[in-house]
Enzyme design. Structure first.
Site, PDB file in Angstrom:
ATOM      1  CG  ASP A 225       7.100  -0.761  -9.678  1.00  0.00           C
ATOM      2  OD1 ASP A 225       6.644  -2.033  -9.226  1.00  0.00           O
ATOM      3  OD2 ASP A 225       8.406  -0.339  -9.330  1.00  0.00           O
ATOM      4  CG  ASP A 249      -8.660   5.412  -7.994  1.00  0.00           C
ATOM      5  OD1 ASP A 249      -9.582   5.519  -8.644  1.00  0.00           O
ATOM      6  OD2 ASP A 249      -8.257   6.772  -8.103  1.00  0.00           O
TER       7      ASP A 249
END
Ligand code: NAD
Length: 367
Positions: A225, A249
């Protein structure tokens, strides 16, 4: 001697961008012998399978393939051919370089990093249990018992396998790839503070493997994050990033955004036995057959292919020609124009032709 390469046009916009890349590769002067094969919906009609054995065998034999995107029907039909290809050929590393090109509008001024994504494990392994099925209920009961955690009766479950062996392999690959390209730092990305077992193992293994490169490569690990935010605020802090499958991804699309979008983001899936080069973007079916979309991502995937097969000079020349056409901003597709309705935008074929023309005068890579 000519280089044999498997050529898979794909579907949707696939054939248009794949052919644009093929023409550019041929124009470098490197001799190619193309072994054209099909996959996806077209293959079902002919071989009753979206990924025929003869396509796989061709890639195994040639060890190098270039592939246009292939449509995955959502929620029905066959599972992703792209995922199956990576599994069948054990293409364990997905490499996505993200570099800013002058002339392309991007939200941050300068990005030059490489994403290395683990391709075989994680939530992408496809180990899933649908909500409400008897075995899912059985699994939930077992998991409640083992973990002493509450899980809703009607939950669906996806399994996230992360192993030391696969992590070791991908981190070593990232470090070797970094060294081979003169890169200075590798950042391992995880969420080990929450997923202590899976991401914790990824983090510990990455630290151990990277330890062997101390003195040659800097290494750090960061939470996924925080990494997303830092990529936007200080992209210059990053060089090579290595990530488990799902974060890889997501962050590769984020980084494609940082350099101006999917139209210019190339990629490769690499294993011990073969390498498949393909754009990050998909088959964009709504644009299929219109000679409209941007071929740059596929052409830059071709640049990666040239480097992979030991043709760095041709790679630099093609990359330089792409950079020049992007910088000049004249012979580019609609998505690269300041106004997407600009009538001077050219088509896929015309942009590829302009890049081929520019290759005659560009000698060195233009940063
Ligand atoms: P997509 O990348 O195909 O398209 C999303 C949007 O991005 C498009 O509508 C278009 O606006 C833009 N775009 C994509 N490529 C572009 C290009 N070359 N030039 C200009 N604009 C471009 O993503 P999607 O719509 O989520 O997926 C469509 C299909 O592609 C799905 O079936 C998906 O599974 C498949 N897919 C395949 C691959 C692959 O073959 N490796 C990768 C991703 C998605």
């Amino acid at each position: 001697m000519s280089r044999r390469v498997t050529f898979i046009p794909g579907d949707g916009i696939g054939p248009e961008v794949a052919w644009a890349a093929r023409r550019c590769l041929e124009a470098t002067g490197v001799a190619f012998q193309w072994d054209e094969r099909i996959a996806g919906e077209a293959a079902i009609a002919r071989f009753q399978t979206p990924l025929p054995e003869e396509t796989l065998q061709s890639i195994r034999d040639n060890r190098v393939a270039i592939k246009g995107p292939i449509t995955t029907p959502i929620g029905k039909g066959f599972r992703s051919v792209n995922v199956a290809l990576r599994k069948q050929l054990n293409l364990f590393a997905c490499v996505r370089p993200c570099r800013t090109y002058a002339g392309v509008r991007a939200p941050v001024p300068q990005v030059d990093l490489i994403i290395v994504r683990e391709n075989t494990e994680d939530l992408y392994a496809g180990i899933e249990f649908a909500a409400g099925e008897p075995r899912t209920r059985q699994l939930i009961a077992q998991l409640r018992d083992w973990s002493q955690q509450a899980i809703q009766e009607d939950a669906a479950i996806s399994i996230k396998p992360i192993s030391a062996a696969a992590t070791e392999r991908i981190v070593r690959f990232a470090c070797e790839y970094a060294l081979a390209r003169g890169r200075k730092k590798v950042t391992a990305v995880h969420k080990a503070n929450i997923m202590k077992c899976t991401d914790g193992l990824f983090m510990e293994t990455a630290r151990r493997v990277a330890g062997a490169y101390a003195g040659r490569l800097a290494f750090e690990d960061r939470l996924v994050d925080a990494t997303c935010m830092q990529l936007l605020l200080r992209p210059g802090d990053f060089d090579v990033l290595v990530l488990p499958n799902l974060y890889g991804d997501i962050l590769s699309d984020l980084c494609a955004g940082l350099i101006g979008g999917l139209g210019i983001a190339p990629g490769a899936n690499i294993g011990e036995e073969a390498a498949v080069f393909e754009a990050v973007h998909g088959s964009a079916p709504k644009y299929a057959g219109q000679n409209k979309v941007n071929p740059t991502a596929m052409i830059l995937s071709g640049v990666m292919l040239l480097r992979h097969i030991g043709e760095p000079e041709a790679a630099d020349r093609l990359d330089g020609a792409v950079a020049a056409v992007l910088r000049e901003g004249r012979d580019v597709t609609y998505d690269l124009k300041p106004d997407r309705n600009d009538p001077t935008a050219v088509g896929t074929k015309e942009m590829a032709a302009a890049i081929i023309e520019r290759m005659k005068t560009v000698k060195v890579r233009v940063p």
